[in-house]
Design a protein around this motif. Structure first.
Motif, PDB file in Angstrom:
ATOM      1  N   SER A  93       0.855  -1.195   0.000  1.00 42.00           N
ATOM      2  CA  SER A  93       0.000   0.000   0.000  1.00 42.00           C
ATOM      3  C   SER A  93       0.886   1.238   0.000  1.00 42.00           C
ATOM      4  O   SER A  93       2.052   1.188   0.406  1.00 42.00           O
ATOM      5  CB  SER A  93      -0.935   0.016   1.209  1.00 42.00           C
ATOM      6  N   GLU A  94       0.336   2.347  -0.458  1.00 41.44           N
ATOM      7  CA  GLU A  94       1.043   3.628  -0.481  1.00 41.44           C
ATOM      8  C   GLU A  94       0.219   4.672   0.245  1.00 41.44           C
ATOM      9  O   GLU A  94      -1.013   4.607   0.273  1.00 41.44           O
ATOM     10  CB  GLU A  94       1.305   4.082  -1.920  1.00 41.44           C
ATOM     11  N   LEU A  95       0.922   5.641   0.841  1.00 42.43           N
ATOM     12  CA  LEU A  95       0.252   6.737   1.528  1.00 42.43           C
ATOM     13  C   LEU A  95       1.104   7.991   1.367  1.00 42.43           C
ATOM     14  O   LEU A  95       2.218   8.061   1.885  1.00 42.43           O
ATOM     15  CB  LEU A  95       0.057   6.408   3.016  1.00 42.43           C
ATOM     16  N   ASP A  96       0.588   8.964   0.630  1.00 45.52           N
ATOM     17  CA  ASP A  96       1.251  10.252   0.438  1.00 45.52           C
ATOM     18  C   ASP A  96       0.380  11.330   1.071  1.00 45.52           C
ATOM     19  O   ASP A  96      -0.839  11.362   0.847  1.00 45.52           O
ATOM     20  CB  ASP A  96       1.445  10.559  -1.053  1.00 45.52           C
ATOM     21  N   PHE A  97       1.019  12.218   1.850  1.00 49.81           N
ATOM     22  CA  PHE A  97       0.214  13.237   2.524  1.00 49.81           C
ATOM     23  C   PHE A  97       1.090  14.411   2.968  1.00 49.81           C
ATOM     24  O   PHE A  97       2.274  14.239   3.281  1.00 49.81           O
ATOM     25  CB  PHE A  97      -0.492  12.651   3.752  1.00 49.81           C
ATOM     26  N   PRO A  98       0.525  15.614   3.013  1.00 44.96           N
ATOM     27  CA  PRO A  98       1.190  16.748   3.655  1.00 44.96           C
ATOM     28  C   PRO A  98       0.923  16.706   5.157  1.00 44.96           C
ATOM     29  O   PRO A  98      -0.043  16.088   5.619  1.00 44.96           O
ATOM     30  CB  PRO A  98       0.525  17.968   3.004  1.00 44.96           C
ATOM     31  N   ALA A  99       1.791  17.363   5.919  1.00 51.22           N
ATOM     32  CA  ALA A  99       1.645  17.382   7.374  1.00 51.22           C
ATOM     33  C   ALA A  99       2.174  18.699   7.921  1.00 51.22           C
ATOM     34  O   ALA A  99       2.902  19.433   7.238  1.00 51.22           O
ATOM     35  CB  ALA A  99       2.392  16.203   8.000  1.00 51.22           C
ATOM     36  N   VAL A 100       1.814  18.990   9.159  1.00 50.13           N
ATOM     37  CA  VAL A 100       2.324  20.163   9.863  1.00 50.13           C
ATOM     38  C   VAL A 100       2.949  19.709  11.181  1.00 50.13           C
ATOM     39  O   VAL A 100       2.535  18.694  11.765  1.00 50.13           O
ATOM     40  CB  VAL A 100       1.215  21.201  10.136  1.00 50.13           C
ATOM     41  N   LYS A 101       3.952  20.458  11.608  1.00 51.16           N
ATOM     42  CA  LYS A 101       4.636  20.132  12.861  1.00 51.16           C
ATOM     43  C   LYS A 101       4.963  21.420  13.597  1.00 51.16           C
ATOM     44  O   LYS A 101       5.474  22.370  13.002  1.00 51.16           O
ATOM     45  CB  LYS A 101       5.923  19.348  12.579  1.00 51.16           C
ATOM     46  N   ALA A 102       4.663  21.460  14.898  1.00 49.49           N
ATOM     47  CA  ALA A 102       4.968  22.619  15.741  1.00 49.49           C
ATOM     48  C   ALA A 102       5.749  22.141  16.957  1.00 49.49           C
ATOM     49  O   ALA A 102       5.482  21.055  17.492  1.00 49.49           O
ATOM     50  CB  ALA A 102       3.692  23.323  16.173  1.00 49.49           C
ATOM     51  N   MET A 103       6.725  22.954  17.403  1.00 44.40           N
ATOM     52  CA  MET A 103       7.598  22.563  18.510  1.00 44.40           C
ATOM     53  C   MET A 103       7.802  23.739  19.459  1.00 44.40           C
ATOM     54  O   MET A 103       7.808  24.898  19.042  1.00 44.40           O
ATOM     55  CB  MET A 103       8.958  22.087  17.979  1.00 44.40           C
ATOM     56  N   LEU A 104       7.989  23.403  20.742  1.00 39.17           N
ATOM     57  CA  LEU A 104       8.329  24.396  21.760  1.00 39.17           C
ATOM     58  C   LEU A 104       9.355  23.788  22.694  1.00 39.17           C
ATOM     59  O   LEU A 104       9.147  22.688  23.220  1.00 39.17           O
ATOM     60  CB  LEU A 104       7.082  24.815  22.552  1.00 39.17           C
ATOM     61  N   ASP A 105      10.477  24.487  22.898  1.00 39.92           N
ATOM     62  CA  ASP A 105      11.517  24.054  23.835  1.00 39.92           C
ATOM     63  C   ASP A 105      11.802  25.175  24.819  1.00 39.92           C
ATOM     64  O   ASP A 105      11.954  26.338  24.424  1.00 39.92           O
ATOM     65  CB  ASP A 105      12.810  23.694  23.102  1.00 39.92           C
ATOM     66  N   PHE A 106      11.896  24.827  26.103  1.00 45.95           N
ATOM     67  CA  PHE A 106      12.223  25.792  27.158  1.00 45.95           C
ATOM     68  C   PHE A 106      13.269  25.173  28.070  1.00 45.95           C
ATOM     69  O   PHE A 106      13.198  23.979  28.408  1.00 45.95           O
ATOM     70  CB  PHE A 106      10.978  26.148  27.972  1.00 45.95           C
ATOM     71  N   SER A 107      14.246  25.949  28.488  1.00 47.05           N
ATOM     72  CA  SER A 107      15.239  25.470  29.460  1.00 47.05           C
ATOM     73  C   SER A 107      15.653  26.611  30.376  1.00 47.05           C
ATOM     74  O   SER A 107      15.795  27.754  29.939  1.00 47.05           O
ATOM     75  CB  SER A 107      16.467  24.880  28.761  1.00 47.05           C
ATOM     76  N   ARG A 108      15.827  26.288  31.645  1.00 39.47           N
ATOM     77  CA  ARG A 108      16.312  27.229  32.663  1.00 39.47           C
ATOM     78  C   ARG A 108      17.254  26.435  33.560  1.00 39.47           C
ATOM     79  O   ARG A 108      16.821  25.643  34.395  1.00 39.47           O
ATOM     80  CB  ARG A 108      15.163  27.823  33.462  1.00 39.47           C
ATOM     81  N   LEU A 109      18.577  26.616  33.355  1.00 42.43           N
ATOM     82  CA  LEU A 109      19.568  25.751  33.974  1.00 42.43           C
ATOM     83  C   LEU A 109      20.697  26.560  34.591  1.00 42.43           C
ATOM     84  O   LEU A 109      21.145  27.568  34.023  1.00 42.43           O
ATOM     85  CB  LEU A 109      20.158  24.792  32.932  1.00 42.43           C
ATOM     86  N   LEU A 110      21.171  26.089  35.747  1.00 45.23           N
ATOM     87  CA  LEU A 110      22.403  26.642  36.310  1.00 45.23           C
ATOM     88  C   LEU A 110      23.592  26.159  35.494  1.00 45.23           C
ATOM     89  O   LEU A 110      23.571  25.034  34.966  1.00 45.23           O
ATOM     90  CB  LEU A 110      22.587  26.185  37.764  1.00 45.23           C
ATOM     91  N   PRO A 111      24.643  26.966  35.350  1.00 46.73           N
ATOM     92  CA  PRO A 111      25.839  26.493  34.638  1.00 46.73           C
ATOM     93  C   PRO A 111      26.418  25.256  35.319  1.00 46.73           C
ATOM     94  O   PRO A 111      26.308  25.064  36.534  1.00 46.73           O
ATOM     95  CB  PRO A 111      26.803  27.684  34.752  1.00 46.73           C
ATOM     96  N   ILE A 112      27.039  24.376  34.509  1.00 49.68           N
ATOM     97  CA  ILE A 112      27.594  23.119  35.012  1.00 49.68           C
ATOM     98  C   ILE A 112      29.101  23.247  35.157  1.00 49.68           C
ATOM     99  O   ILE A 112      29.797  23.570  34.189  1.00 49.68           O
ATOM    100  CB  ILE A 112      27.264  21.961  34.054  1.00 49.68           C
TER     101      ILE A 112
END
Length: 289
Positions: A93-112
């Motif tokens: 079987s075959e499947l062709d399709f458009p898609a959307v992708k959304a991302m969110l990244d957050f970081s709050r870190l003390l220096p190492i």
């Protein structure tokens, strides 16, 4: 399966422009029937995809913490084909399709500091949503990690909380980085929750070298406990495991930072197939700073 991915980024302007190409074969684990828990099969697919979009990084550092937020949105196009398990040269079987992708990244870190294995205090958060347009494939992934001081100054206690929701019944599944409880093999669930507790500490800094080949920097240990629940309505399957990881940090050929690891995991439940209790892993292999 042979699978390749290429990503190109243009960062001279704001926002950053990303282009990605993904091609090759890979296996999907798909639910065969939603009437029996654990009834799934390994389905081979050919996947060729293209993605393009914009990424918006923000640096919000104030005081002692490094704080960053990054958002991104992508348009994608997938060209996929399911293969016959008895003859991989035949497409069923075959499947062709458009898609959307959304991302969110957050970081709050003390220096190492050099001798610290993880930040003493910090938080990270990641969210991803990917959906086919006018087709079934869909995936939502959310993960947060919290860092706390350990008993000693160089120790780290950290907790990772993760959740994933996706379509799994007789459909193509997007690539993702969701980590199963350690000791269990991958399995498809419509919803899966995971809490990972880790206590990590260094115990030897050998500073030994093999001339022109390798420089051994540190040996460290991680003690862990994972608790997870997978849901495919109306069935719930609980998984839990505990164990230890021995990690060796070294520099290879003065160019690469490498971390191999030896893991032992003990699983408390038998619903999902298990991996071997002893494993050898490469956790890190990257160009050294």
């Amino acid at each position: 399966r042979f699978h390749s991915y290429v990503k190109l980024t243009y960062a001279a302007l704001y926002p950053f422009i990303d282009l990605g190409f993904d091609f090759g074969q890979r296996n999907n684990l798909n639910l065969i029937s939603d009437s029996t828990p654990g009834t799934f099969s390994k389905v081979p697919w050919v996947q060729n995809s293209f993605s393009g979009g914009m990424r918006f990084p923000f640096r919000l550092t104030q005081g002692s913490y490094f704080t960053n937020i990054e958002t991104a949105v992508y348009g994608e196009y997938y060209n996929t084909a399911q293969l016959d398990t008895s003859d991989l040269s035949t497409q069923t079987s075959e499947l062709d399709f458009p898609a959307v992708k959304a991302m969110l990244d957050f970081s709050r870190l003390l220096p190492i500091a050099r001798r610290h294995v993880k930040p003493r205090w910090g938080q990270t958060f990641t969210a991803e949503y990917e959906s086919a347009i006018n087709e079934e494939p869909e995936r939502l992934f959310v993960s947060a990690q919290l860092f706390f001081p350990g008993i000693m100054k160089t120790h780290s206690f950290n907790v990772r909380l993760s959740y994933k929701n996706e379509a799994i019944t007789n459909t193509f599944r997007f690539n993702d980085d969701f980590i199963m409880p350690r000791g269990y093999k991958s399995a498809p669930f419509e919803n899966i929750y995971l809490a990972s507790f880790n206590y990590e500490f260094p115990f030897w800094y050998p500073d030994l070298s093999i001339p022109s080949t390798a420089f051994f920097q540190r040996l460290r240990m991680n003690l862990f406990f994972d608790l997870s629940e997978g849901v495919t309505a109306p069935f719930h399957q609980r998984m839990s495991s505990a164990g230890a990881e021995l990690m060796i940090d070294f520099r290879l050929l003065r160019l690469f930072q490498v971390t191999p690891a030896f893991r032992y995991s003990y699983t408390f439940n038998d619903y999902i197939k298990k991996k071997q209790p002893f494993q050898f892993l490469i956790l890190r292999f990257e160009v050294a700073n």
